[in-house]
Design a protein around this motif. Structure first.
Motif, PDB file in Angstrom:
ATOM      1  N   VAL A 111     -19.461  15.912  16.656  1.00  0.00           N
ATOM      2  CA  VAL A 111     -18.114  16.491  16.704  1.00  0.00           C
ATOM      3  C   VAL A 111     -18.135  17.907  17.287  1.00  0.00           C
ATOM      4  N   GLN A 112     -19.008  18.761  16.773  1.00  0.00           N
ATOM      5  CA  GLN A 112     -19.018  20.160  17.198  1.00  0.00           C
ATOM      6  C   GLN A 112     -19.488  20.313  18.650  1.00  0.00           C
ATOM      7  N   SER A 113     -20.479  19.533  19.058  1.00  0.00           N
ATOM      8  CA  SER A 113     -20.957  19.629  20.449  1.00  0.00           C
ATOM      9  C   SER A 113     -19.915  19.067  21.414  1.00  0.00           C
ATOM     10  N   PHE A 114     -19.190  18.019  20.991  1.00  0.00           N
ATOM     11  CA  PHE A 114     -18.152  17.454  21.861  1.00  0.00           C
ATOM     12  C   PHE A 114     -17.012  18.452  22.037  1.00  0.00           C
ATOM     13  N   THR A 115     -16.531  19.006  20.918  1.00  0.00           N
ATOM     14  CA  THR A 115     -15.328  19.844  20.985  1.00  0.00           C
ATOM     15  C   THR A 115     -15.588  21.234  21.547  1.00  0.00           C
ATOM     16  N   LEU A 116     -16.822  21.777  21.358  1.00  0.00           N
ATOM     17  CA  LEU A 116     -17.088  23.146  21.795  1.00  0.00           C
ATOM     18  C   LEU A 116     -18.035  23.251  22.994  1.00  0.00           C
ATOM     19  N   ILE A 117     -18.590  22.104  23.451  1.00  0.00           N
ATOM     20  CA  ILE A 117     -19.452  22.132  24.641  1.00  0.00           C
ATOM     21  C   ILE A 117     -18.916  21.179  25.714  1.00  0.00           C
ATOM     22  N   PHE A 118     -18.854  19.875  25.368  1.00  0.00           N
ATOM     23  CA  PHE A 118     -18.422  18.894  26.364  1.00  0.00           C
ATOM     24  C   PHE A 118     -16.968  19.114  26.792  1.00  0.00           C
ATOM     25  N   PHE A 119     -16.084  19.312  25.822  1.00  0.00           N
ATOM     26  CA  PHE A 119     -14.653  19.458  26.102  1.00  0.00           C
ATOM     27  C   PHE A 119     -14.386  20.610  27.090  1.00  0.00           C
ATOM     28  N   PRO A 120     -14.880  21.843  26.825  1.00  0.00           N
ATOM     29  CA  PRO A 120     -14.635  22.941  27.778  1.00  0.00           C
ATOM     30  C   PRO A 120     -15.230  22.690  29.163  1.00  0.00           C
ATOM     31  N   LEU A 121     -16.434  22.104  29.206  1.00  0.00           N
ATOM     32  CA  LEU A 121     -17.077  21.845  30.501  1.00  0.00           C
ATOM     33  C   LEU A 121     -16.317  20.792  31.299  1.00  0.00           C
ATOM     34  N   ALA A 122     -15.872  19.725  30.620  1.00  0.00           N
ATOM     35  CA  ALA A 122     -15.134  18.658  31.294  1.00  0.00           C
ATOM     36  C   ALA A 122     -13.810  19.182  31.858  1.00  0.00           C
ATOM     37  N   VAL A 123     -13.111  19.992  31.082  1.00  0.00           N
ATOM     38  CA  VAL A 123     -11.835  20.563  31.546  1.00  0.00           C
ATOM     39  C   VAL A 123     -12.079  21.546  32.693  1.00  0.00           C
ATOM     40  N   TRP A 124     -13.160  22.317  32.603  1.00  0.00           N
ATOM     41  CA  TRP A 124     -13.500  23.253  33.687  1.00  0.00           C
ATOM     42  C   TRP A 124     -13.702  22.501  35.003  1.00  0.00           C
ATOM     43  N   LEU A 125     -14.405  21.367  34.948  1.00  0.00           N
ATOM     44  CA  LEU A 125     -14.609  20.557  36.159  1.00  0.00           C
ATOM     45  C   LEU A 125     -13.293  19.979  36.665  1.00  0.00           C
ATOM     46  N   LEU A 126     -12.437  19.516  35.725  1.00  0.00           N
ATOM     47  CA  LEU A 126     -11.128  18.974  36.105  1.00  0.00           C
ATOM     48  C   LEU A 126     -10.282  20.043  36.786  1.00  0.00           C
ATOM     49  N   PHE A 130     -10.533  11.927  15.725  1.00  0.00           N
ATOM     50  CA  PHE A 130      -9.523  12.958  15.489  1.00  0.00           C
ATOM     51  C   PHE A 130     -10.107  14.374  15.542  1.00  0.00           C
ATOM     52  N   CYS A 131     -11.255  14.587  14.909  1.00  0.00           N
ATOM     53  CA  CYS A 131     -11.834  15.943  14.853  1.00  0.00           C
ATOM     54  C   CYS A 131     -12.348  16.417  16.220  1.00  0.00           C
ATOM     55  N   SER A 132     -12.832  15.491  17.050  1.00  0.00           N
ATOM     56  CA  SER A 132     -13.403  15.873  18.348  1.00  0.00           C
ATOM     57  C   SER A 132     -12.342  16.208  19.383  1.00  0.00           C
ATOM     58  N   THR A 133     -11.147  15.658  19.224  1.00  0.00           N
ATOM     59  CA  THR A 133     -10.127  15.802  20.272  1.00  0.00           C
ATOM     60  C   THR A 133      -8.980  16.723  19.893  1.00  0.00           C
ATOM     61  N   HIS A 134      -8.870  17.086  18.606  1.00  0.00           N
ATOM     62  CA  HIS A 134      -7.783  17.974  18.182  1.00  0.00           C
ATOM     63  C   HIS A 134      -8.207  19.433  18.326  1.00  0.00           C
ATOM     64  N   LYS A 135      -7.216  20.281  18.617  1.00  0.00           N
ATOM     65  CA  LYS A 135      -7.480  21.712  18.818  1.00  0.00           C
ATOM     66  C   LYS A 135      -6.542  22.543  17.941  1.00  0.00           C
ATOM     67  N   SER A 136      -7.045  23.675  17.472  1.00  0.00           N
ATOM     68  CA  SER A 136      -6.316  24.494  16.508  1.00  0.00           C
ATOM     69  C   SER A 136      -5.356  25.475  17.172  1.00  0.00           C
ATOM     70  N   LEU A 137      -4.072  25.336  16.837  1.00  0.00           N
ATOM     71  CA  LEU A 137      -3.059  26.299  17.272  1.00  0.00           C
ATOM     72  C   LEU A 137      -3.078  27.520  16.349  1.00  0.00           C
ATOM     73  N   THR A 138      -3.269  27.270  15.056  1.00  0.00           N
ATOM     74  CA  THR A 138      -3.239  28.351  14.056  1.00  0.00           C
ATOM     75  C   THR A 138      -4.313  29.396  14.320  1.00  0.00           C
ATOM     76  N   LEU A 139      -5.506  28.963  14.714  1.00  0.00           N
ATOM     77  CA  LEU A 139      -6.587  29.897  15.030  1.00  0.00           C
ATOM     78  C   LEU A 139      -6.528  30.343  16.492  1.00  0.00           C
ATOM     79  N   GLY A 140      -5.997  29.472  17.354  1.00  0.00           N
ATOM     80  CA  GLY A 140      -6.018  29.726  18.789  1.00  0.00           C
ATOM     81  C   GLY A 140      -5.118  30.848  19.255  1.00  0.00           C
TER      82      GLY A 140
END
Length: 341
Positions: free
Chosen positions: A76-91, A273-283
């Protein structure tokens, strides 16, 4: 459900619309140096209150049961904080060739850098009947991890045009995020029985303070005549957000249901759910700190404001389907266990 009941249930989404409209009508009230004094009341008081509230509400004493499921947490943590940002950066490298507003695209990158939310992933996992303990652990641990990792990712992918030096950004993060969070946890250790008995509306308090932050962010935007929001770009960003969510939910589902993954159906629900959801409250508070003085801060915030209701809407729609899948998988598992070897 009647219209009034629906509005009451979705009061936060309605509130976002209302505070943006209010900022449009009277931006001078919430700008820097205005009557609201957001450089103090928002940058320090409101942000600190949100994280103190988070520390007070996080049930870290309940996380021990999920602590040993290390593979799930790493996923979960590697997907949401490593893979997710890198994939979006490439997109975004591809999308930069399009006519979509560059500030909205940068906003998509900020979404990708956010930690998992404290509430929505847990609520949806519980609604399906998934591994709630794992969802609680990853939401809480991700929040703590995000305090350090998210600002670093934001500065790595986007830099900062703020006049505030790097060390000052992290010192402000420490004073308004880390310290209140720790104080909240210390207070919780003394008030645990009272909090469990009275059940204060932690989510409502954070959401109300968050509306103030959103209001002042858009006051800065509407007071600047040089900033305009392109409607076509906005619609395209909404489409991209839903596409990212659906694609990543399918990807995490596929990866966690492979025969050799070692994850149960209940684990898969928490992972999706945990890997794909992002926090608005902290963000939003973190963006306010890291990009202090950024004149396009509100445009950068827009994708996160869209992502939050989108993830809840999409998750809620998929709850019955995922619940049926999990129930069927559990039945198949029981039948397999009953068969003689």
């Amino acid at each position: 459900m009647g219209l009034l009941a629906r509005l009451r249930k979705e009061w936060f989404i309605v509130g976002i619309v209302l505070v943006i409209l209010s900022a449009k009508l009277q931006p001078s009230f919430g700008v820097k140096g205005g009557p609201l004094k957001p450089e103090v009341t928002i940058a320090y008081v409101a942000v600190s209150l949100i994280f103190f509230n988070s520390g007070l509400s996080l049930k870290t004493e309940e996380l021990t049961s999920a602590l040993l499921h290390v593979r799930l947490h790493l996923f979960v943590q590697s997907f949401t904080l490593i893979f997710f940002p890198l994939a979006v950066w490439l997109l975004l490298k591809l999308l930069e060739l399009s006519s979509i507003d560059q500030w909205l695209l940068r906003g998509l990158q900020t979404v990708s850098c956010m930690p998992p939310p404290v509430s929505s992933a847990v609520i949806l996992t519980k609604a399906v009947g998934g591994n709630e303990a794992a969802a609680i652990f990853n939401s809480a641990f991700g929040s703590f991890l995000g305090i350090v990792v998210t600002p670093m990712l934001l500065l790595l992918f986007l830099g900062s045009s703020s006049s505030v030096p790097f060390t000052s950004i992290f010192s402000q993060l420490f004073m308004t995020v880390v310290v209140p969070l720790i104080l909240g946890q210390v207070c919780r250790s003394f008030l645990r029985d009272f909090l469990e008995r009275r059940k204060p509306p932690f989510g409502t308090i954070s959401s109300a303070v968050l509306l103030m932050i959103i209001y002042t962010t858009f006051c800065d935007t509407f007071s600047n005549p040089n900033i305009e929001l392109d409607p076509v770009s906005l619609l395209l960003v909404v489409f991209i957000i839903f596409s990212i969510q659906i694609s990543f939910m399918l990807l995490t589902f596929t990866m966690s249901t492979r025969s050799r993954s070692g994850f149960s159906p209940a684990d898969t629900v928490a992972i999706v759910f945990c890997s794909t959801h992002k926090s608005l409250t902290l963000g939003i508070p973190m963006l306010k700190i890291v990009f202090e003085g950024y004149e396009h801060l509100s445009l950068i915030s827009v994708p996160l404001l869209i992502y939050h209701p989108a993830q809840i809407l999409l998750g809620s729609v998929l709850v019955p389907t995922i619940r049926n899948w999990m129930t069927n998988q559990q039945k198949v598992g029981k039948v397999m266990n009953l068969q003689p070897v």
